[in-house]
Scaffold this active site. Structure first.
Site, mmCIF file in Angstrom:
data_model
loop_
_atom_site.group_PDB
_atom_site.id
_atom_site.type_symbol
_atom_site.label_atom_id
_atom_site.label_comp_id
_atom_site.label_asym_id
_atom_site.label_seq_id
_atom_site.Cartn_x
_atom_site.Cartn_y
_atom_site.Cartn_z
ATOM 1 N N GLU A 194 -14.839 -35.315 6.949
ATOM 2 C CA GLU A 194 -14.071 -36.416 6.625
ATOM 3 C C GLU A 194 -13.634 -37.370 7.660
ATOM 4 O OE1 GLU A 194 -12.847 -35.245 1.920
ATOM 5 O OE2 GLU A 194 -11.265 -34.799 3.720
ATOM 6 N N GLU A 389 -18.655 -31.960 -1.202
ATOM 7 C CA GLU A 389 -17.707 -31.463 -1.844
ATOM 8 C C GLU A 389 -17.201 -32.208 -3.033
ATOM 9 O OE1 GLU A 389 -13.657 -31.417 0.421
ATOM 10 O OE2 GLU A 389 -14.851 -31.230 2.357
#
Length: 492
Positions: A194, A389
């Site tokens: 991220e 995810e």
């Protein structure tokens, strides 16, 4: 909920699996030569869902308290779920579900006790090599993240994290060891988890503690640290390609999605601006240059980012092979939020969508948003995509029969799989795989709780360190096995 348009179909060889991160599962924080990371210094806090941002507040005082904490202090990442000693048992369970891929991360501080060390820690390398071999024994492809929210503590204390240009060289030394020693077992790599997250929680993403920056505006320090990570990512992509031409190196982003709250033009403009902020650094990793809107954003704030000669060429030559992302929820954006109901999130807030249900932590479930996001990403980048995810955190309980019944997790999975199938077959998206986040219960990054459980496998451990670490299959375990066995076509 979500009604799919066509028959369920997934490409042959689609990579089904699960995902974890070293700092959330390994534990063994001071064993076999491992150095400390910033995650080892994050204490458990009782925080309500309406103000999750307090979870990420961290000062030099908090750091000193952590360094002098006794054995009874509650630092959840220090114990996690003890994957370090249970990995063979856990990987066997993953294989029983039929995993084709297992996304995990390497802890930099297991490879170099101190990032300045000249030689790596062989005990740490041996742990990962054995784990990769265990995956390969069951035909599971490792998908490895080099940096997942756990900068070495020494990098934080000596260099102020990624603000220092020296972090690039230290990271490249670490990356080279990973490629050299793990390359024979790993085909798929990610550089930074991220990568956009440093703008939301700079401590865990960049090792930046705000009270250490009295000589520069803290937000400018974040932009500078982001630049250093962009350079490190590009250099790592090139290094991996030179050493293993067949390997694939991707970026990883937080895929947030903000709908305009109404059809008012000002709400649409606000949503467009919010969405640009999601893409600004992924644009660099995929397209090889700073987008003009990011340069203008930095300029309008009166900041400067120092770039050395050759940095632009490094970015151009170090673009990624695929785009991976996390997806959990969507929200709304409005030009004027006054009087509107806000939906709580981890480190961001959006306007609550009245048409969507919410989880126990206020995350709004939206399978249609996953399809929307897949189309949006593929149209923007024209690169293969990988969902690394996705999942549902819930307060699971062990029933009187000794089992964990979680129909809500099965339903969540069912409708998100349908959305993926439609994105592939109706919208033409090139999607390589899907890894459910927290395939085994782990310490939540956003809340540092064990009670916020994602897994298909229950781990007997509570928020305060009480438990046996026993693993128990949930009902969703057999459901996901069915999904994988049918290659996503049997969701009944």
């Amino acid at each position: 909920m979500y009604e799919n348009e066509g028959a369920l179909r997934f490409p042959e060889g689609f990579l089904w699996g699960g995902a974890t991160a070293a700092n959330q599962v390994e534990g063994a924080w001071d064993e076999d030569g491992k150095g400390m990371t910033i995650q080892d210094c994050l204490a458990y806090r009782e925080v309500g869902i309406d103000d999750m941002t307090k979870q990420f507040a961290f000062s030099s005082g908090d750091l000193e308290e952590a360094l002098h904490a006794g054995p009874d202090a509650n630092y959840p990442k220090r114990r996690a779920i003890d994957f370090y000693h249970h990995y063979k048992e856990d990987i066997k369970l993953f294989a029983e579900m039929g995993f084709k891929v297992f996304r995990m991360s390497v802890c930099w501080s297991r490879i170099f006790t101190d990032p300045e060390d000249e030689t790596p820690n062989e005990a740490g390398i041996a742990f990962y090599v054995d784990m990769f071999k265990e995956c390969r024994k069951y035909g599971i492809e490792p998908l490895v993240t080099l940096s997942h929210y756990d900068p070495p503590l020494a990098l934080v204390r000596k260099y102020r994290g990624w603000y220092s240009r020296e972090a690039i060289g230290l990271f490249m030394k670490y990356a080279k060891v990973c490629f050299e020693r793990f390359g024979p077992y790993v085909k798929y790599w990610l550089t930074f988890n991220e990568v956009d997250a440093m703008l939301r929680h700079p401590v865990t993403s960049g090792g930046l503690i705000e009270d250490q920056f009295d000589d520069v505006p803290f937000q400018q320090a974040i932009y500078q640290a982001m630049h250093h990570q962009m350079i490190a990512s590009a250099l790592a992509v090139n290094m991996c390609h030179e050493m293993y031409p067949e390997a694939k190196v991707g970026c990883m982003m937080t895929k947030l999605l903000f709908y305009p709250f109404t059809c008012k033009p000002e709400d649409n403009l606000a949503a467009q601006k919010r969405m640009r902020s999601i893409y600004r650094y992924v644009d660099i990793q995929v397209l090889g240059e700073y987008p003009r809107y990011l340069l203008k954003e930095i300029e309008n704030k009166g900041f400067q980012v120092h770039m050395e000669d050759g940095d632009e060429e490094i970015l151009r030559n170090g673009t990624v092979d695929f785009v991976s992302f996390s997806y959990y929820m969507t929200s709304c954006e409005a030009g004027d939020k006054e009087g509107l109901d806000m939906a709580p999130g981890n480190t961001f807030n959006g306007v609550k969508n009245p048409y969507l249900p919410s989880s126990e932590w206020g995350w709004q479930t939206d399978p249609s948003g996953l399809r929307y996001s897949l189309v949006e990403l593929y149209d923007r980048y024209r690169k293969p995509l990988f969902i690394v995810e996705n999942g549902l955190g819930a307060k699971d309980v062990v029933a009187e029969d000794g089992k964990v019944h979680d129909p809500y997790r099965k339903e969540y999975l069912k409708y998100h799989v349908k959305a993926m199938s439609d994105a592939i077959n109706e919208d033409g998206v090139d999607l390589w795989g899907y890894t459910w986040w927290g395939c085994i219960d782990l310490v939540s990054e956003s809340t540092r709780q064990m009670s916020k459980r994602y897994g298909f496998i229950y781990v007997d451990m509570d928020d305060y360190g009480n438990g046996t670490f026993q693993r128990i299959k949930k009902d969703s375990f057999d459901y996901y096995r069915q999904v994988i066995e049918s290659n996503g076509t049997n969701l009944d």
